[in-house]
Motif scaffolding. Structure first.
Motif, mmCIF file in Angstrom:
data_model
loop_
_atom_site.group_PDB
_atom_site.id
_atom_site.type_symbol
_atom_site.label_atom_id
_atom_site.label_comp_id
_atom_site.label_asym_id
_atom_site.label_seq_id
_atom_site.Cartn_x
_atom_site.Cartn_y
_atom_site.Cartn_z
ATOM 1 N N PRO A 42 0.808 5.636 -0.198
ATOM 2 C CA PRO A 42 -0.081 6.794 -0.114
ATOM 3 C C PRO A 42 -0.167 7.538 -1.446
ATOM 4 O O PRO A 42 0.796 7.562 -2.212
ATOM 5 C CB PRO A 42 0.571 7.675 0.959
ATOM 6 N N LYS A 54 0.847 -1.189 0.000
ATOM 7 C CA LYS A 54 0.000 0.000 0.000
ATOM 8 C C LYS A 54 0.884 1.240 0.000
ATOM 9 O O LYS A 54 1.779 1.367 0.836
ATOM 10 C CB LYS A 54 -0.899 0.005 1.244
ATOM 11 N N GLU A 93 -3.475 4.257 -1.685
ATOM 12 C CA GLU A 93 -4.399 4.737 -0.667
ATOM 13 C C GLU A 93 -4.708 6.215 -0.873
ATOM 14 O O GLU A 93 -3.880 6.960 -1.383
ATOM 15 C CB GLU A 93 -3.791 4.532 0.727
ATOM 16 N N ARG A 94 -5.877 6.609 -0.432
ATOM 17 C CA ARG A 94 -6.269 8.021 -0.560
ATOM 18 C C ARG A 94 -5.972 8.764 0.702
ATOM 19 O O ARG A 94 -6.031 8.225 1.766
ATOM 20 C CB ARG A 94 -7.757 8.125 -0.899
ATOM 21 N N GLU A 138 -1.748 -1.211 -4.097
ATOM 22 C CA GLU A 138 -2.943 -0.439 -3.776
ATOM 23 C C GLU A 138 -2.537 0.983 -3.436
ATOM 24 O O GLU A 138 -1.661 1.198 -2.592
ATOM 25 C CB GLU A 138 -3.674 -1.080 -2.585
#
Ligand SMILES: [Zn+2]
Length: 100
Positions: A5, A3, A99-100, A97
């Motif tokens: 950011p 993951k 991330e928001r 992935e």
């Protein structure tokens, strides 16, 4: 699963400082069909030799661990000047992935 950011502080060579960047994954980047591996594959398919173009990735490397991971194509955009670039060392992972 890796993951990362969506907004990161990275060095921008145009601004010459650390600024905020947005990350975008460019998955639909069109690859050139004239690379050597693609030409070889086309030749083998047309020739019709046995089972050369292994469609099943499990058959790609016999006896060894199959590579599931691949290098991701990430694009970083500077928020201040809007310069977009791709780093030399991309992340190698199976799942990514943002991330928001
Ligand atoms: Zn910049």
């Amino acid at each position: 699963m890796v993951k990362i950011p969506k907004e990161q502080n990275r060095y921008c060579s145009d601004c010459d400082t650390y600024t905020e960047h947005t990350v975008k994954e460019t998955t639909n980047a069109r690859a050139s069909p004239f690379k050597k591996k693609d030409r070889k594959r086309e030749r083998k398919i047309n020739k019709g030799y046995g089972g050369f173009p292994y469609e099943d990735p499990a058959h790609r490397s016999r006896g060894r661990k199959n590579p599931i991971s691949e290098k991701k194509d990430l694009c970083y955009t500077c928020k201040d000047c809007g310069t977009a670039y791709k780093p030399q060392n991309q992340i190698r992972t199976a799942k990514l992935e943002i991330e928001r």
